[in-house]
Design a protein around this motif. Structure first.
Motif, PDB file in Angstrom:
ATOM      1  N   ASP A  35     -80.643  72.891 -44.036  1.00 43.72           N
ATOM      2  CA  ASP A  35     -81.952  72.450 -43.564  1.00 43.72           C
ATOM      3  C   ASP A  35     -82.782  73.688 -43.224  1.00 43.72           C
ATOM      4  O   ASP A  35     -82.385  74.527 -42.429  1.00 43.72           O
ATOM      5  CB  ASP A  35     -81.765  71.573 -42.327  1.00 43.72           C
ATOM      6  CG  ASP A  35     -83.056  70.906 -41.870  1.00 43.72           C
ATOM      7  OD1 ASP A  35     -84.129  71.416 -42.196  1.00 43.72           O
ATOM      8  OD2 ASP A  35     -82.973  69.877 -41.178  1.00 43.72           O
ATOM      9  N   ALA A  36     -83.963  73.794 -43.836  1.00 40.82           N
ATOM     10  CA  ALA A  36     -84.797  74.977 -43.627  1.00 40.82           C
ATOM     11  C   ALA A  36     -85.440  74.989 -42.255  1.00 40.82           C
ATOM     12  O   ALA A  36     -85.906  76.030 -41.787  1.00 40.82           O
ATOM     13  CB  ALA A  36     -85.868  75.040 -44.704  1.00 40.82           C
ATOM     14  N   GLN A  37     -85.479  73.835 -41.592  1.00 40.36           N
ATOM     15  CA  GLN A  37     -86.134  73.746 -40.291  1.00 40.36           C
ATOM     16  C   GLN A  37     -85.259  74.377 -39.211  1.00 40.36           C
ATOM     17  O   GLN A  37     -84.044  74.175 -39.174  1.00 40.36           O
ATOM     18  CB  GLN A  37     -86.386  72.273 -39.944  1.00 40.36           C
ATOM     19  CG  GLN A  37     -87.119  72.084 -38.635  1.00 40.36           C
ATOM     20  CD  GLN A  37     -87.579  70.648 -38.430  1.00 40.36           C
ATOM     21  OE1 GLN A  37     -88.555  70.414 -37.748  1.00 40.36           O
ATOM     22  NE2 GLN A  37     -86.887  69.694 -39.034  1.00 40.36           N
ATOM     23  N   LEU A  38     -85.877  75.150 -38.350  1.00 39.05           N
ATOM     24  CA  LEU A  38     -85.164  75.729 -37.220  1.00 39.05           C
ATOM     25  C   LEU A  38     -85.427  74.857 -35.996  1.00 39.05           C
ATOM     26  O   LEU A  38     -86.577  74.697 -35.571  1.00 39.05           O
ATOM     27  CB  LEU A  38     -85.629  77.157 -36.958  1.00 39.05           C
ATOM     28  CG  LEU A  38     -85.002  77.847 -35.741  1.00 39.05           C
ATOM     29  CD1 LEU A  38     -83.504  78.044 -35.956  1.00 39.05           C
ATOM     30  CD2 LEU A  38     -85.683  79.173 -35.459  1.00 39.05           C
ATOM     31  N   TYR A  39     -84.371  74.310 -35.441  1.00 39.71           N
ATOM     32  CA  TYR A  39     -84.498  73.463 -34.254  1.00 39.71           C
ATOM     33  C   TYR A  39     -84.386  74.324 -33.001  1.00 39.71           C
ATOM     34  O   TYR A  39     -83.727  75.357 -32.994  1.00 39.71           O
ATOM     35  CB  TYR A  39     -83.402  72.394 -34.254  1.00 39.71           C
ATOM     36  CG  TYR A  39     -83.528  71.402 -35.382  1.00 39.71           C
ATOM     37  CD1 TYR A  39     -84.322  70.271 -35.247  1.00 39.71           C
ATOM     38  CD2 TYR A  39     -82.859  71.608 -36.589  1.00 39.71           C
ATOM     39  CE1 TYR A  39     -84.442  69.364 -36.292  1.00 39.71           C
ATOM     40  CE2 TYR A  39     -82.979  70.703 -37.635  1.00 39.71           C
ATOM     41  CZ  TYR A  39     -83.773  69.582 -37.482  1.00 39.71           C
ATOM     42  OH  TYR A  39     -83.905  68.698 -38.521  1.00 39.71           O
ATOM     43  N   ASP A  40     -85.042  73.876 -31.957  1.00 42.34           N
ATOM     44  CA  ASP A  40     -84.835  74.534 -30.673  1.00 42.34           C
ATOM     45  C   ASP A  40     -83.421  74.268 -30.173  1.00 42.34           C
ATOM     46  O   ASP A  40     -82.769  75.165 -29.635  1.00 42.34           O
ATOM     47  CB  ASP A  40     -85.855  74.032 -29.639  1.00 42.34           C
ATOM     48  CG  ASP A  40     -87.264  74.527 -29.941  1.00 42.34           C
ATOM     49  OD1 ASP A  40     -87.434  75.752 -30.098  1.00 42.34           O
ATOM     50  OD2 ASP A  40     -88.169  73.692 -30.027  1.00 42.34           O
ATOM     51  N   ARG A  66     -88.154  70.929 -30.353  1.00 43.03           N
ATOM     52  CA  ARG A  66     -87.710  70.312 -31.595  1.00 43.03           C
ATOM     53  C   ARG A  66     -86.193  70.142 -31.514  1.00 43.03           C
ATOM     54  O   ARG A  66     -85.452  71.119 -31.410  1.00 43.03           O
ATOM     55  CB  ARG A  66     -88.093  71.190 -32.789  1.00 43.03           C
ATOM     56  CG  ARG A  66     -87.752  70.587 -34.138  1.00 43.03           C
ATOM     57  CD  ARG A  66     -88.205  71.489 -35.276  1.00 43.03           C
ATOM     58  NE  ARG A  66     -89.656  71.612 -35.301  1.00 43.03           N
ATOM     59  CZ  ARG A  66     -90.307  72.747 -35.102  1.00 43.03           C
ATOM     60  NH1 ARG A  66     -89.636  73.870 -34.860  1.00 43.03           N
ATOM     61  NH2 ARG A  66     -91.622  72.777 -35.145  1.00 43.03           N
ATOM     62  N   ASP A  78     -90.192  64.731 -30.540  1.00 49.11           N
ATOM     63  CA  ASP A  78     -89.745  65.422 -31.749  1.00 49.11           C
ATOM     64  C   ASP A  78     -88.221  65.514 -31.753  1.00 49.11           C
ATOM     65  O   ASP A  78     -87.634  66.600 -31.691  1.00 49.11           O
ATOM     66  CB  ASP A  78     -90.384  66.818 -31.810  1.00 49.11           C
ATOM     67  CG  ASP A  78     -90.213  67.463 -33.178  1.00 49.11           C
ATOM     68  OD1 ASP A  78     -89.578  66.856 -34.056  1.00 49.11           O
ATOM     69  OD2 ASP A  78     -90.719  68.597 -33.351  1.00 49.11           O
ATOM     70  N   THR A 138     -84.847  64.191 -33.828  1.00 47.05           N
ATOM     71  CA  THR A 138     -84.308  63.651 -35.083  1.00 47.05           C
ATOM     72  C   THR A 138     -82.846  63.297 -34.886  1.00 47.05           C
ATOM     73  O   THR A 138     -82.118  63.990 -34.166  1.00 47.05           O
ATOM     74  CB  THR A 138     -84.441  64.691 -36.213  1.00 47.05           C
ATOM     75  OG1 THR A 138     -85.819  65.066 -36.345  1.00 47.05           O
ATOM     76  CG2 THR A 138     -83.939  64.128 -37.537  1.00 47.05           C
ATOM     77  N   PHE A 183     -77.277  73.028 -40.378  1.00 43.57           N
ATOM     78  CA  PHE A 183     -78.502  73.105 -39.596  1.00 43.57           C
ATOM     79  C   PHE A 183     -78.470  74.356 -38.728  1.00 43.57           C
ATOM     80  O   PHE A 183     -77.408  74.786 -38.281  1.00 43.57           O
ATOM     81  CB  PHE A 183     -78.663  71.860 -38.714  1.00 43.57           C
ATOM     82  CG  PHE A 183     -78.599  70.569 -39.474  1.00 43.57           C
ATOM     83  CD1 PHE A 183     -79.741  70.046 -40.053  1.00 43.57           C
ATOM     84  CD2 PHE A 183     -77.390  69.900 -39.629  1.00 43.57           C
ATOM     85  CE1 PHE A 183     -79.686  68.856 -40.770  1.00 43.57           C
ATOM     86  CE2 PHE A 183     -77.321  68.716 -40.348  1.00 43.57           C
ATOM     87  CZ  PHE A 183     -78.471  68.189 -40.926  1.00 43.57           C
TER      88      PHE A 183
END
Length: 311
Positions: free
Chosen positions: A2-7, A30, A73, A75, A101
């Motif tokens: 997953d390219a998204q960086l979560y907090d 996030r 936010d 998921t 992730f």
């Protein structure tokens, strides 16, 4: 990946993980919550001692909690985490089906696993007429006769506690001789002891039938026992060298000695109850939020207190 960086990635969707997600979501973080659905208390079906949710089914509580979290936010992934490891300024979490992730922090709230003793029939009755927690289940079977099984884990203090809910309690043990302090506590509580040894449990209209090693049997309204537990920390190996997360927790807000790893719920330093787990999730979330602010804006907040040793 997953390219998204979560907090924060949260592992575990029970009260601790859900409340942590709520605090972090409301902090504009996030969040990704990953839950395997294999809750320790799922066999009981309901939860107690949580205001406005006393007697709520576990499935309904989780569904309503997730619905409320959609405003933020947050998921969700219904999946099993197979590994989590540090990677510099990030944590990398890999799941069985959803991929990998990345997050700035990891809140680990996967809980513990109850280890049932190998008594035939016990597993089938677990959560219906065989219980561990008196505060969770004794009210529903109050004033019935209880058996308290002191097998591999001595349970004389549990027997004494249960005298609040019943005057008819019998302590069962496979040990022919009990240590004197254990026997003294049972005597003080007025709890008789049977040492024939338990060979099998069967369902009974009154609750549970205990079959003893000598072939005799007795029906009880419920059976209680203490259990061994296993920390569910395998995905953290080899990042975590310790046997559990409680031993590396450094403060009461869920920080650990492993950078960017936080703990909440039954794995941490709190009583293993739903309300306490939820509270620990909130505390850990506040610690995460504060630590991320310190990272993004150095000097803007005082440093957290020095680590305290594990209890």
């Amino acid at each position: 990946m997953d390219a998204q960086l979560y907090d924060t990635v949260i592992v575990g969707g029970g009260p601790a993980g859900l409340n942590g997600a709520l605090y972090l979501g409301r902090s504009r973080r996030r969040v990704l919550l990953i839950d395997s659905g294999d809750a320790r208390n799922m066999a009981a079906g309901v939860m107690h001692n949580v205001l406005t949710n006393d007697g709520a089914t576990i499935a309904d509580f989780r569904a309503r909690s997730r619905a409320q979290l959609t405003a933020y936010d947050v998921t969700f992934r219904d999946d099993e985490v197979v590994s989590a490891e540090s990677d510099g300024d990030h944590v990398v979490v890999t799941t069985k089906e959803s991929g990998t992730f990345r997050a700035r922090t990891l809140l680990y709230a996967a809980g513990v696993r109850s280890v049932l003793p190998p008594v035939p029939g016990l597993a089938d009755l677990w959560g219906s007429s065989v219980f561990e927690c008196p505060y969770c289940h004794a009210w529903e079977v109050r004033e019935r006769s209880y058996a308290v099984y002191g097998g591999t884990v001595p349970s004389e203090c549990l027997a004494s506690t249960l005298t609040v809910w019943s005057d008819d309690i019998t302590y069962l043990t496979d040990r022919r001789e009990l240590p004197q302090d254990e026997r003294d506590r049972l005597t003080a509580a007025g709890v008789p002891v049977r040492t024939e040894g338990v060979s099998e449990l069967k369902p009974h209209p009154e609750g549970v039938e205990v079959v003893f090693e000598d072939g005799r049997s007795t029906a009880y309204g419920a059976l209680f026992l203490h259990l061994d537990i296993e920390p569910r920390v395998d995905p953290l190996r080899p990042w975590l060298q310790a046997p559990d997360l409680e031993s590396v927790q450094t403060d009461d807000r869920g920080r650990t000695s492993l950078p960017r790893l936080y703990v909440a719920g039954d794995l941490g330093r709190n009583m293993q109850q739903a309300a306490m787990a939820a509270a620990s999730g909130g505390l850990a979330a506040m610690a995460i939020n504060a630590d991320l602010i310190r990272e993004d804006r150095p000097g803007s907040l005082p440093e957290p207190p020095p680590p305290t040793p594990a209890r």
